[in-house]
Design a protein around this motif. Structure first.
Motif, PDB file in Angstrom:
ATOM      1  N   GLY A  29      55.674  27.548  33.234  1.00 41.33           N
ATOM      2  CA  GLY A  29      56.993  27.451  33.843  1.00 41.33           C
ATOM      3  C   GLY A  29      56.936  26.657  35.138  1.00 41.33           C
ATOM      4  N   ASN A  30      57.922  25.806  35.333  1.00 43.94           N
ATOM      5  CA  ASN A  30      57.909  24.890  36.477  1.00 43.94           C
ATOM      6  C   ASN A  30      57.747  25.602  37.818  1.00 43.94           C
ATOM      7  OD1 ASN A  30      58.528  23.270  34.322  1.00 43.94           O
ATOM      8  ND2 ASN A  30      60.320  22.319  35.243  1.00 43.94           N
ATOM      9  N   LYS A  31      58.563  26.630  38.070  1.00 43.98           N
ATOM     10  CA  LYS A  31      58.541  27.312  39.363  1.00 43.98           C
ATOM     11  C   LYS A  31      57.197  27.990  39.619  1.00 43.98           C
ATOM     12  CE  LYS A  31      60.803  30.952  42.057  1.00 43.98           C
ATOM     13  NZ  LYS A  31      59.546  31.658  42.360  1.00 43.98           N
ATOM     14  N   VAL A  32      56.707  28.720  38.603  1.00 48.80           N
ATOM     15  CA  VAL A  32      55.473  29.482  38.807  1.00 48.80           C
ATOM     16  C   VAL A  32      54.272  28.548  38.930  1.00 48.80           C
ATOM     17  CG1 VAL A  32      54.112  31.427  37.989  1.00 48.80           C
ATOM     18  CG2 VAL A  32      56.534  31.337  37.465  1.00 48.80           C
ATOM     19  N   VAL A  33      54.286  27.445  38.204  1.00 50.60           N
ATOM     20  CA  VAL A  33      53.202  26.469  38.327  1.00 50.60           C
ATOM     21  C   VAL A  33      53.187  25.876  39.735  1.00 50.60           C
ATOM     22  CG1 VAL A  33      52.412  24.189  37.580  1.00 50.60           C
ATOM     23  CG2 VAL A  33      52.993  25.924  35.880  1.00 50.60           C
ATOM     24  N   LEU A  34      54.351  25.562  40.273  1.00 51.86           N
ATOM     25  CA  LEU A  34      54.412  25.040  41.645  1.00 51.86           C
ATOM     26  C   LEU A  34      53.908  26.082  42.647  1.00 51.86           C
ATOM     27  CD1 LEU A  34      57.831  23.133  41.604  1.00 51.86           C
ATOM     28  CD2 LEU A  34      55.532  22.136  41.712  1.00 51.86           C
ATOM     29  N   GLU A  35      54.231  27.360  42.396  1.00 47.88           N
ATOM     30  CA  GLU A  35      53.712  28.436  43.247  1.00 47.88           C
ATOM     31  C   GLU A  35      52.186  28.466  43.183  1.00 47.88           C
ATOM     32  OE1 GLU A  35      55.291  31.147  44.930  1.00 47.88           O
ATOM     33  OE2 GLU A  35      57.262  31.394  44.024  1.00 47.88           O
ATOM     34  N   LEU A 119      54.483  45.809  34.711  1.00 42.27           N
ATOM     35  CA  LEU A 119      53.522  45.491  35.776  1.00 42.27           C
ATOM     36  C   LEU A 119      53.944  44.240  36.533  1.00 42.27           C
ATOM     37  CD1 LEU A 119      50.993  45.958  37.382  1.00 42.27           C
ATOM     38  CD2 LEU A 119      49.671  44.828  35.587  1.00 42.27           C
ATOM     39  N   GLY A 120      54.343  43.201  35.816  1.00 39.92           N
ATOM     40  CA  GLY A 120      54.771  41.974  36.486  1.00 39.92           C
ATOM     41  C   GLY A 120      55.963  42.200  37.397  1.00 39.92           C
ATOM     42  N   THR A 121      56.914  43.005  36.923  1.00 36.90           N
ATOM     43  CA  THR A 121      58.096  43.312  37.735  1.00 36.90           C
ATOM     44  C   THR A 121      57.716  44.124  38.966  1.00 36.90           C
ATOM     45  OG1 THR A 121      59.492  43.294  35.754  1.00 36.90           O
ATOM     46  CG2 THR A 121      60.377  44.384  37.703  1.00 36.90           C
ATOM     47  N   ILE A 122      56.789  45.072  38.816  1.00 32.07           N
ATOM     48  CA  ILE A 122      56.352  45.877  39.961  1.00 32.07           C
ATOM     49  C   ILE A 122      55.635  45.006  40.995  1.00 32.07           C
ATOM     50  CG2 ILE A 122      54.766  47.714  40.682  1.00 32.07           C
ATOM     51  CD1 ILE A 122      55.489  49.145  38.031  1.00 32.07           C
ATOM     52  N   ILE A 123      54.853  44.042  40.541  1.00 29.10           N
ATOM     53  CA  ILE A 123      54.197  43.116  41.475  1.00 29.10           C
ATOM     54  C   ILE A 123      55.260  42.326  42.248  1.00 29.10           C
ATOM     55  CG2 ILE A 123      52.719  41.067  41.652  1.00 29.10           C
ATOM     56  CD1 ILE A 123      51.206  42.178  39.175  1.00 29.10           C
ATOM     57  N   ARG A 124      56.296  41.929  41.547  1.00 30.18           N
ATOM     58  CA  ARG A 124      57.406  41.201  42.195  1.00 30.18           C
ATOM     59  C   ARG A 124      58.127  42.104  43.195  1.00 30.18           C
ATOM     60  NH1 ARG A 124      62.263  38.187  38.804  1.00 30.18           N
ATOM     61  NH2 ARG A 124      63.192  37.057  40.563  1.00 30.18           N
ATOM     62  N   ILE A 125      58.310  43.363  42.834  1.00 30.58           N
ATOM     63  CA  ILE A 125      58.928  44.337  43.747  1.00 30.58           C
ATOM     64  C   ILE A 125      58.061  44.520  44.990  1.00 30.58           C
ATOM     65  CG2 ILE A 125      59.457  46.805  44.002  1.00 30.58           C
ATOM     66  CD1 ILE A 125      60.285  46.696  40.968  1.00 30.58           C
ATOM     67  N   ALA A 126      56.757  44.644  44.777  1.00 29.79           N
ATOM     68  CA  ALA A 126      55.835  44.795  45.914  1.00 29.79           C
ATOM     69  C   ALA A 126      55.965  43.608  46.870  1.00 29.79           C
ATOM     70  CB  ALA A 126      54.401  44.919  45.407  1.00 29.79           C
ATOM     71  N   ASP A 127      56.031  42.428  46.322  1.00 33.89           N
ATOM     72  CA  ASP A 127      56.168  41.220  47.131  1.00 33.89           C
ATOM     73  C   ASP A 127      57.472  41.256  47.937  1.00 33.89           C
ATOM     74  OD1 ASP A 127      55.483  38.609  48.031  1.00 33.89           O
ATOM     75  OD2 ASP A 127      56.752  37.715  46.481  1.00 33.89           O
ATOM     76  N   TRP A 128      58.544  41.676  47.303  1.00 33.04           N
ATOM     77  CA  TRP A 128      59.855  41.729  47.958  1.00 33.04           C
ATOM     78  C   TRP A 128      59.837  42.678  49.159  1.00 33.04           C
ATOM     79  CZ3 TRP A 128      64.259  39.024  47.789  1.00 33.04           C
ATOM     80  CH2 TRP A 128      65.403  39.578  48.371  1.00 33.04           C
ATOM     81  N   PHE A 129      59.134  43.809  49.000  1.00 27.92           N
ATOM     82  CA  PHE A 129      59.110  44.810  50.066  1.00 27.92           C
ATOM     83  C   PHE A 129      57.921  44.642  51.013  1.00 27.92           C
ATOM     84  CE2 PHE A 129      61.941  46.960  47.042  1.00 27.92           C
ATOM     85  CZ  PHE A 129      62.968  47.335  47.903  1.00 27.92           C
ATOM     86  N   GLY A 130      57.224  43.529  50.903  1.00 25.50           N
ATOM     87  CA  GLY A 130      56.144  43.242  51.839  1.00 25.50           C
ATOM     88  C   GLY A 130      54.905  44.077  51.620  1.00 25.50           C
ATOM     89  N   CYS A 143      46.436  42.433  34.887  1.00 25.41           N
ATOM     90  CA  CYS A 143      47.448  41.730  35.689  1.00 25.41           C
ATOM     91  C   CYS A 143      47.485  40.236  35.405  1.00 25.41           C
ATOM     92  CB  CYS A 143      47.245  41.995  37.175  1.00 25.41           C
ATOM     93  SG  CYS A 143      45.723  41.306  37.874  1.00 25.41           S
ATOM     94  N   TYR A 144      46.460  39.702  34.707  1.00 27.95           N
ATOM     95  CA  TYR A 144      46.453  38.275  34.386  1.00 27.95           C
ATOM     96  C   TYR A 144      46.888  38.000  32.955  1.00 27.95           C
ATOM     97  CZ  TYR A 144      44.197  38.091  38.865  1.00 27.95           C
ATOM     98  OH  TYR A 144      43.941  38.220  40.213  1.00 27.95           O
ATOM     99  N   ASN A 145      47.419  39.031  32.297  1.00 27.34           N
ATOM    100  CA  ASN A 145      48.095  38.837  31.014  1.00 27.34           C
ATOM    101  C   ASN A 145      49.247  37.846  31.236  1.00 27.34           C
ATOM    102  OD1 ASN A 145      50.305  39.399  29.062  1.00 27.34           O
ATOM    103  ND2 ASN A 145      48.920  40.975  28.291  1.00 27.34           N
ATOM    104  N   PRO A 146      49.419  36.852  30.370  1.00 25.77           N
ATOM    105  CA  PRO A 146      50.480  35.858  30.581  1.00 25.77           C
ATOM    106  C   PRO A 146      51.867  36.459  30.770  1.00 25.77           C
ATOM    107  CG  PRO A 146      49.004  35.115  28.851  1.00 25.77           C
ATOM    108  CD  PRO A 146      48.587  36.525  29.181  1.00 25.77           C
ATOM    109  N   LYS A 147      52.154  37.588  30.104  1.00 24.65           N
ATOM    110  CA  LYS A 147      53.469  38.210  30.249  1.00 24.65           C
ATOM    111  C   LYS A 147      53.628  38.839  31.630  1.00 24.65           C
ATOM    112  CE  LYS A 147      54.122  39.105  25.318  1.00 24.65           C
ATOM    113  NZ  LYS A 147      54.287  40.149  24.266  1.00 24.65           N
ATOM    114  N   SER A 152      56.073  38.398  37.033  1.00 18.78           N
ATOM    115  CA  SER A 152      55.858  38.458  38.489  1.00 18.78           C
ATOM    116  C   SER A 152      56.561  37.321  39.226  1.00 18.78           C
ATOM    117  CB  SER A 152      54.363  38.425  38.812  1.00 18.78           C
ATOM    118  OG  SER A 152      53.844  37.108  38.788  1.00 18.78           O
ATOM    119  N   MET A 153      56.903  36.257  38.509  1.00 27.50           N
ATOM    120  CA  MET A 153      57.638  35.125  39.092  1.00 27.50           C
ATOM    121  C   MET A 153      56.964  34.554  40.341  1.00 27.50           C
ATOM    122  SD  MET A 153      60.099  34.293  37.134  1.00 27.50           S
ATOM    123  CE  MET A 153      61.070  33.236  38.207  1.00 27.50           C
TER     124      MET A 153
END
Length: 255
Positions: A29-35, A119-130, A143-147, A152-153
């Motif tokens: 995905g374009n965004k995640v690859v740039l990240e 798990l990916g969504t929780i990682i994203r939540i963790a990032d949002w809340f610092g 955590c490195y499963n492609p899904k 995690s975005m």
């Protein structure tokens, strides 16, 4: 051009065994690859369309190997139903966890989380809340499963994930006066509980909650009350949704 061997290799990264052997994971995905490129994580391979490379001013220095390829080649390698313009193969980082990293911080611990999307969504939540540290039981999904990476975005590049014995961690945390919280049906209402700005919050398995051995180590049991009238409400919340609610309440107390 993306060779058949490279396409086959990229496809093989769907398997944990291959990721572990090669020490790499797949990003799409374009965004995640740039990240990924901006993160500082070593990128071994970047396969992208000419327009993606040009529009984002990416050169041969963006990765150890940069391959300009056609949409058809990306589609063959991709594990997405609707591939975008870029795929990256990124080296798995080595994170060291110390007690000092947890002291004075609020961290998440995940007990036997099985669903990659959760798990990916929780990682994203963790990032949002610092939240910088997510501590997973050894039987949780990789955590490195492609899904997980997709869900995690890009947060996977900012949050450190550790796999360890959570029961042992709970013992060590409480010995060092770091409170350990856990979500339980019989727990105290989170909105009226005394919550510390520092500590570890344990979230349990999607179907069975926190395992009995770990539950026995947790002194601070909390619960998200239902506001539905009578018995009309749902029996439980999705673990990622519950995590977001809990993190919001913990963080709200220190604002």
């Amino acid at each position: 051009m993306l060779s058949k061997n490279k396409i086959k290799f990229i496809q093989s990264l769907n398997r944990k065994k291959t990721r572990d052997q090669e020490g790499v994971f797949l990003v799409e995905g374009n965004k995640v690859v740039l990240e990924a490129v901006a993160s500082g994580f070593p990128v071994k391979l970047l396969a992208a369309s000419s327009s993606f490379l040009k529009n984002n001013r990416l050169t041969a220095t963006a990765a150890k190997e940069v391959v300009e390829c056609s949409p058809e080649e990306i589609k063959k390698a991709s594990q997405l139903k609707t591939p975008q313009e870029a795929i990256a193969v990124v080296e798995i980082p080595t994170h060291q966890l110390t007690n000092a990293q947890l002291a004075g911080e609020f961290s998440l611990a995940l007990d036997f989380i099985q669903d990659p999307g959760n798990l990916g969504t929780i990682i994203r939540i963790a990032d949002w809340f610092g939240i910088r540290q997510v501590l997973c039981s050894v039987n949780s999904v990789d955590c490195y499963n492609p899904k997980v990476i997709q869900a995690s975005m890009g947060a996977i590049f900012r949050v450190q994930i550790h796999y360890l014995d959570l029961a042992k961690l709970a013992n060590e945390a409480q010995e060092s006066q770091l409170p350990v919280y856990g979500t339980f049906l019989e727990g105290e209402n989170i909105y009226t509980s005394n919550l510390s700005p520092h500590g570890i919050l344990v979230m349990g398995n999607e179907g069975n909650g926190i395992s009995p051995v770990l539950a026995g180590k947790i002194r601070h049991k909390i619960h998200i009350p239902s506001f539905a009238h009578g018995n009309a409400g749902s029996e439980s919340l999705n673990v990622a949704t519950a995590t977001a609610i809990c993190c919001s309440e913990f963080k709200r107390r220190v604002v």
